[in-house]
Write an enzyme that holds these catalytic residues in place. Structure first.
Site, short mmCIF file in Angstrom:
data_model
loop_
_atom_site.label_atom_id
_atom_site.label_comp_id
_atom_site.label_asym_id
_atom_site.label_seq_id
_atom_site.Cartn_x
_atom_site.Cartn_y
_atom_site.Cartn_z
N LYS A 22 28.73 18.28 26.74
CA LYS A 22 29.24 19.30 26.27
C LYS A 22 29.66 20.48 27.53
O LYS A 22 30.73 20.98 27.30
CB LYS A 22 28.31 20.08 25.43
N ASN A 23 28.74 20.46 28.38
CA ASN A 23 28.98 21.59 29.24
C ASN A 23 30.18 21.26 30.26
O ASN A 23 30.88 22.02 31.05
CB ASN A 23 27.92 21.98 29.94
N CYS A 136 23.27 37.06 24.75
CA CYS A 136 22.82 36.20 23.75
C CYS A 136 21.26 35.83 23.98
O CYS A 136 20.75 36.41 24.71
CB CYS A 136 23.34 34.70 24.16
N ARG A 141 23.76 37.58 30.49
CA ARG A 141 24.81 36.75 30.81
C ARG A 141 26.02 37.49 30.88
O ARG A 141 26.87 37.35 30.20
CB ARG A 141 25.02 35.67 29.64
N ASP A 328 18.58 24.22 31.66
CA ASP A 328 18.95 23.65 30.27
C ASP A 328 17.86 22.56 29.69
O ASP A 328 17.86 22.14 28.57
CB ASP A 328 20.49 23.14 30.44
N ARG A 420 25.30 22.86 17.87
CA ARG A 420 26.37 23.29 18.80
C ARG A 420 26.38 22.25 20.20
O ARG A 420 27.26 22.12 20.87
CB ARG A 420 25.82 24.51 19.27
N1 EPU Z 1 25.55 35.43 36.51
C1 EPU Z 1 26.20 36.65 36.71
N2 EPU Z 1 27.24 37.11 36.84
C2 EPU Z 1 28.29 36.04 36.30
C3 EPU Z 1 27.87 34.82 35.95
C4 EPU Z 1 26.79 34.25 35.80
O1 EPU Z 1 25.22 37.45 37.18
O2 EPU Z 1 29.37 36.70 36.18
C5 EPU Z 1 24.38 34.91 36.43
C6 EPU Z 1 23.84 34.49 35.15
O3 EPU Z 1 23.10 35.60 34.27
C7 EPU Z 1 22.65 33.39 35.43
C8 EPU Z 1 23.24 32.92 36.55
O4 EPU Z 1 24.08 33.64 37.09
O5 EPU Z 1 21.37 34.14 35.81
C9 EPU Z 1 23.59 31.56 36.46
O6 EPU Z 1 24.60 31.58 35.18
P1 EPU Z 1 25.88 30.58 35.19
O7 EPU Z 1 27.34 31.38 35.27
O8 EPU Z 1 25.89 29.55 35.97
O9 EPU Z 1 25.96 30.10 33.71
P2 EPU Z 1 27.22 29.79 32.79
O10 EPU Z 1 28.27 29.12 33.78
O11 EPU Z 1 27.51 30.82 32.05
C10 EPU Z 1 26.57 27.22 32.40
C11 EPU Z 1 26.11 26.54 30.88
C12 EPU Z 1 24.83 26.77 30.43
C13 EPU Z 1 23.55 26.56 31.79
C14 EPU Z 1 23.97 27.29 32.97
C15 EPU Z 1 23.19 27.56 34.23
C16 EPU Z 1 28.16 25.96 29.82
C17 EPU Z 1 28.97 26.00 28.68
N3 EPU Z 1 27.07 26.54 30.00
O12 EPU Z 1 26.53 28.87 31.90
O13 EPU Z 1 24.34 25.79 29.59
O14 EPU Z 1 22.36 27.28 31.40
O15 EPU Z 1 25.40 27.03 33.16
O16 EPU Z 1 23.17 25.86 34.59
O17 EPU Z 1 28.41 25.15 30.75
C18 EPU Z 1 23.43 25.41 27.25
O18 EPU Z 1 24.05 24.18 27.41
O19 EPU Z 1 22.48 25.50 26.56
C19 EPU Z 1 23.78 26.46 28.39
C20 EPU Z 1 23.18 27.92 27.98
#
Ligand code: EPU
Length: 442
Positions: A22-23, A136, A141, A328, A420
């Site tokens: 998915k991701n 969320c 996030r 995750d 989802r």
């Molecule tokens: N963060 C920031 N600023 C940003 C972006 C992220 O401070 O602009 C922080 C976040 O708050 C967090 C950390 O950086 O503390 C890492 O977040 P990341 O950006 O890596 O998360 P994401 O890319 O939004 C994806 C997955 C998540 C998974 C995370 C971490 C998808 C669609 N989502 O989210 O998946 O937990 O990487 O590996 O790829 C799930 O599938 O259940 C899910 C939540």
């Protein structure tokens, strides 16, 4: 809203085929906005989040077509339920109209990954309006790192009526930048900037990039489209911008989180499961922790065998960016450790508030105490069935796992959270002996 009824106590035994990630699929579908001509994606799972993403790019002028499942069934959802994920029909995506550049709140609020259209839209159309994703269930996030990275490439941003409005004068320009944040690298932020840099003028070097397999998968697709990228899968990615990208064919990598969840299902039920389409290299830290607590994991001829036959040991685990233990799978591991022989400790370093499952597990008889970003888990001899509430995708998966082993019946409400991200989870579990049933909303 559908619910699951699970009667616990069955030892799972049999084969499960892992779906496409998915991701990986979500940002890859968004990345198709960058290409001219048709892109064909295979292994895209059938999930409500994927439907939201295809709807979003449809509104942004893409023609999206899901082929019939291989094997001749029709492509509608009811028949799709009866064929294995490997046979999911391919997804064709072709940009037909580039005038639109707005990702509406209606879609963004249901799926934060909508932010993935930001980089592609700015690079290809010079403008992007994306509703600011709210908080969320797993925490705040923010998307500041996405915006900062794209600003460094020359985009300008303002916020307007709850939207991020990004614009580019002329073409984005490559540069060397640091992409990390307070919690380390960002997965989707890295992908957003990577996609934009693929069409920028000159060289971009992303330092502190996320190393997750999903980043590499997207880079691999971009390379097939004509992008010049090196270093994906490491913290330093080099991108030499090109003038145009063209449609390509690509197969999405297996879903490592789904695979890890079923490994834990085998462990928690003292079962024996064979996983097909599972890449253990993407699960190295998970295998390490599971072996430490006594789960047997073997790989032979492309099949992964997972089994356990006794009460499991305890362990300490901290979630980390790849290759560390993924956030995750934190909730699911906690479900397993609730039955460990002693005290385990889990620390959540990526999303420190991601503990909504603790209260629900405790309702099932677990003994988990939370202290800041750490959970202390006192193993108990058994869990009891209860009515519990799914709160987010992975927390819900932990409740399903707990339900599989709990005494009596567990009812999990609001399973749309599970839908989802887990393709046909109840069918996959039932096929290996679980007593699980979906109760449709009346
Ligand atoms: N963060 C920031 N600023 C940003 C972006 C992220 O401070 O602009 C922080 C976040 O708050 C967090 C950390 O950086 O503390 C890492 O977040 P990341 O950006 O890596 O998360 P994401 O890319 O939004 C994806 C997955 C998540 C998974 C995370 C971490 C998808 C669609 N989502 O989210 O998946 O937990 O990487 O590996 O790829 C799930 O599938 O259940 C899910 C939540």
């Amino acid at each position: 809203m559908d619910s699951f009824l699970i009667r616990g106590g069955t030892r799972l035994k049999g084969k499960i085929e892992i779906s496409g990630s998915k991701n990986s699929a979500l940002p890859i579908v968004a990345a198709c906005l960058l290409a001219e001509g048709k892109t064909t994606l295979r292994g895209v799972p059938r999930l409500s989040d994927i439907d939201s993403m295809t709807k979003l790019i449809g509104e942004l002028g893409c023609h999206v077509y899901r082929h019939e499942p291989e094997g001749g069934n029709t492509a509608d959802d009811s028949s799709a339920a009866h064929h294995p994920p490997a046979l999911n029909g391919a997804l064709d995506i072709e940009v037909r109209d580039e005038k639109l550049s707005e990702a509406r709140y209606d879609i963004v609020k249901t799926m934060r990954a909508s932010i993935c259209v930001l980089g592609p839209l700015l690079a290809k159309r010079g403008r992007a309006v994306v509703s600011i994703p709210g908080g969320c269930a797993i925490g705040d996030r923010p998307v500041d790192l996405h915006v900062r990275g794209l600003q460094k490439l020359g985009a300008t941003f303002r916020t307007e009526n709850g939207n991020i409005v990004g614009e580019v004068r002329g073409r984005l320009k490559g540069c060397r930048m640091y992409l990390g944040g307070a919690q380390g690298p960002t997965v989707l932020g890295t992908i957003n900037v990577l996609c934009a840099a693929a069409l920028a003028e000159g060289e971009t070097v992303l330092v502190g990039a996320a190393c997750e397999p999903e980043v590499s998968d997207c880079a691999d697709l971009l390379i097939k489209m004509g992008a010049k990228i090196k270093g994906q899968g490491t913290p330093e990615i080099r991108i030499e911008g090109v003038d145009r990208l063209t449609g390509a064919e690509h197969r999405i990598i297996p879903d490592r989180i789904e695979a890890g969840t079923f490994m834990i299902a085998a462990a928690i039920t003292n079962g024996e499961i064979e996983l097909k389409n599972c890449n253990l290299d993407h699960l190295i830290a998970v295998v390490d922790r599971l072996e430490e607590i006594g789960v047997r994991i073997e790989r032979e001829n492309g099949t992964v065998y997972v089994s356990s036959s006794r009460r499991l040991n305890t362990v300490e685990m901290t979630t980390q960016p790849f290759p560390g233990f993924p956030t995750d799978l934190q909730a699911q591991l906690m479900g397993l450790l609730c039955l460990g022989d002693g005290i385990s400790v889990i620390t959540e370093r990526i999303f420190p508030d991601r503990f909504l499952h603790v209260g629900e597990l405790n309702r099932m008889g677990a003994r988990v105490r939370k202290e800041g970003p750490t959970a202390i888990i006192q193993g108990v001899k058994e869990l009891q069935g209860a009515s519990v509430m799914a709160s987010d995708l992975r927390a819900s998966a932990a409740l399903v796992l707990a339900g599989l082993v709990a005494r009596g019946t567990t009812r999990i409400d609001r399973v749309y959270h599970i839908d989802r991200g887990y393709e046909k989870i109840e069918q996959k579990l039932a096929a290996v002996g679980a007593e699980i049933e979906r109760v449709k909303e009346k």
